[in-house]
Motif scaffolding. Structure first.
Motif, PDB file in Angstrom:
ATOM      1  N   LYS A 166       3.303  39.462  10.962  1.00  0.00           N
ATOM      2  CA  LYS A 166       3.166  40.594  10.013  1.00  0.00           C
ATOM      3  C   LYS A 166       4.340  40.351   8.999  1.00  0.00           C
ATOM      4  O   LYS A 166       4.186  41.051   7.891  1.00  0.00           O
ATOM      5  N   ARG A 167       5.677  39.767   9.394  1.00  0.00           N
ATOM      6  CA  ARG A 167       6.472  39.667   8.190  1.00  0.00           C
ATOM      7  C   ARG A 167       6.004  38.956   7.181  1.00  0.00           C
ATOM      8  O   ARG A 167       6.146  39.314   6.056  1.00  0.00           O
ATOM      9  N   VAL A 168       5.445  37.798   7.411  1.00  0.00           N
ATOM     10  CA  VAL A 168       4.888  36.940   6.372  1.00  0.00           C
ATOM     11  C   VAL A 168       3.705  37.755   5.713  1.00  0.00           C
ATOM     12  O   VAL A 168       3.668  37.485   4.328  1.00  0.00           O
ATOM     13  N   GLN A 169       2.908  38.173   6.179  1.00  0.00           N
ATOM     14  CA  GLN A 169       1.745  38.934   5.783  1.00  0.00           C
ATOM     15  C   GLN A 169       2.107  39.825   4.631  1.00  0.00           C
ATOM     16  O   GLN A 169       1.793  40.104   3.585  1.00  0.00           O
ATOM     17  N   THR A 170       3.156  40.849   5.135  1.00  0.00           N
ATOM     18  CA  THR A 170       3.946  41.926   4.418  1.00  0.00           C
ATOM     19  C   THR A 170       4.432  41.382   3.064  1.00  0.00           C
ATOM     20  O   THR A 170       4.591  41.496   2.041  1.00  0.00           O
ATOM     21  N   ALA A 171       5.406  40.155   3.383  1.00  0.00           N
ATOM     22  CA  ALA A 171       6.084  39.467   2.586  1.00  0.00           C
ATOM     23  C   ALA A 171       5.343  39.023   1.344  1.00  0.00           C
ATOM     24  O   ALA A 171       5.651  39.089   0.183  1.00  0.00           O
ATOM     25  N   LYS A 172       4.175  38.486   1.732  1.00  0.00           N
ATOM     26  CA  LYS A 172       3.238  37.970   0.611  1.00  0.00           C
ATOM     27  C   LYS A 172       2.543  38.933  -0.201  1.00  0.00           C
ATOM     28  O   LYS A 172       2.544  38.727  -1.490  1.00  0.00           O
ATOM     29  N   LEU A 173       2.379  40.189   0.304  1.00  0.00           N
ATOM     30  CA  LEU A 173       1.822  41.231  -0.527  1.00  0.00           C
ATOM     31  C   LEU A 173       3.155  41.781  -1.554  1.00  0.00           C
ATOM     32  O   LEU A 173       3.011  41.881  -2.787  1.00  0.00           O
ATOM     33  N   ILE A 209      12.350  37.960   3.373  1.00  0.00           N
ATOM     34  CA  ILE A 209      11.854  39.065   2.645  1.00  0.00           C
ATOM     35  C   ILE A 209      11.039  40.312   3.882  1.00  0.00           C
ATOM     36  O   ILE A 209      11.155  41.202   3.806  1.00  0.00           O
ATOM     37  N   GLY A 210      10.352  39.373   4.791  1.00  0.00           N
ATOM     38  CA  GLY A 210       9.501  40.292   5.752  1.00  0.00           C
ATOM     39  C   GLY A 210      10.586  40.818   6.602  1.00  0.00           C
ATOM     40  O   GLY A 210      10.434  41.957   7.094  1.00  0.00           O
TER      41      GLY A 210
END
Length: 229
Positions: A166-173, A209-210
C-alpha cells in the motif's frame, strides 16, 4: 573520510561480496520460480528473490503483484476526492491535510530533478515533497491517494495486503503528481531546446514517501469510516 570515498568503499565491498555467490540461496522465494536468489549468483546480495522478482519488488512493492493501473484506481480516487470534499470540516480530515502540508514545509529547498544524482533515498523523498510544494499540489490529493489505494486493496480478491504494498502503490501515485524538471531555452536564431527529466519511481525512495503518507493519514483511517464506491 569524505562521503564520496565512503560510497566508493561501500560499492567495492558490495561488489566483492556479490562476486562470492552462496549455495545457501539456491531458490527464489516466489512460488513457481525456478531461478536462484541473487545471493546464489554473482548478481547481488538479495537472499530472497531472483533478479526479475527483486526488480519487480523494488518497483511495485510486491515480488509478484503488479501495480494498479491508472484506470483501475480512477473510480477509487474519484470516490476518495468526493468524500474528502464532503467531509472537509471533519477534524480528522483536517488533521491529515495539515500533516501533508507539514511534509511540504519540512521538505527543504526545491531541487531540480537533474540534481538528485548521488542523493540518498531519504533526500530524494524530501525532494519529491518539495516539488509538490513548488507545484502547489492540493494536499487533499495526497490524502485521497492513500484512501484510493486502501479501497482498491480492500476490493481486490487477489490483493497483496502487506503494508509495504500500500505504501509503494500510494507513493507511485504521489510521485507522479510531483512530475519532474522541464526547461526550454533558445539555442541560436529560431532554435529552441527542451529538457525533460523525471526522477525514477522505484526502490527505497517510494518506501520513504509511502511511510510519510501512511503516518500523515493514520488518524484519519483510524477514526473514520473509509469512503466507498
Amino acid at each position: 573520510m569524505t562521503n564520496w570515498a565512503k560510497k566508493r568503499e561501500r560499492k567495492n565491498e558490495v561488489k566483492a561480496r556479490a562476486a562470492e555467490p552462496s549455495q545457501m540461496f539456491r531458490n527464489c522465494r516466489v512460488i513457481g520460480c525456478a531461478k536462484p536468489a541473487r545471493a546464489g549468483t554473482e548478481d547481488g546480495l538479495d537472499t530472497y528473490f531472483c533478479r526479475t522478482h527483486s526488480d519487480h519488488y523494488s518497483r511495485h512493492g510486491s515480488p509478484y503483484k503488479r501495480s494498479y493501473t491508472a484506470k483501475e484506481l480512477a473510480p477509487y480516487r474519484k470516490a476518495a476526492n468526493a468524500w474528502l470534499e464532503a467531509n472537509a470540516e471533519d477534524q480528522w480530515v483536517r488533521n491529515a491535510v495539515d500533516r501533508v502540508e507539514t511534509l511540504y514545509r519540512a521538505a527543504g529547498p526545491h531541487l531540480e530533478a537533474f540534481r538528485l544524482r548521488g542523493q540518498s533515498p531519504e533526500a530524494r523523498a524530501k525532494a519529491a515533497w518539495a516539488r509538490l510544494r513548488k507545484a502547489k499540489a492540493d494536499p487533499r490529493r495526497v490524502v485521497a491517494a492513500w484512501l484510493a489505494v486502501e479501497m482498491a486493496v480492500a476490493a481486490d480478491p487477489q490483493a497483496d495486503r502487506k503494508p509495504e504494498y500500500k505504501r509503494v502503490q500510494t507513493a507511485k501515485l504521489v510521485h507522479r503528481m510531483a512530475s519532474g524538471t522541464h526547461k526550454r531555452w533558445q539555442s541560436g536564431p529560431g532554435g529552441e531546446q527542451e529538457l525533460h527529466i523525471y526522477p525514477r519511481s522505484r526502490g527505497r525512495v517510494l518506501r520513504h514517501i509511502g511511510s510519510d503518507i501512511e503516518e500523515a493519514t493514520a488518524l484519519l483511517v483510524e477514526h473514520t469510516a473509509s469512503p466507498r464506491l
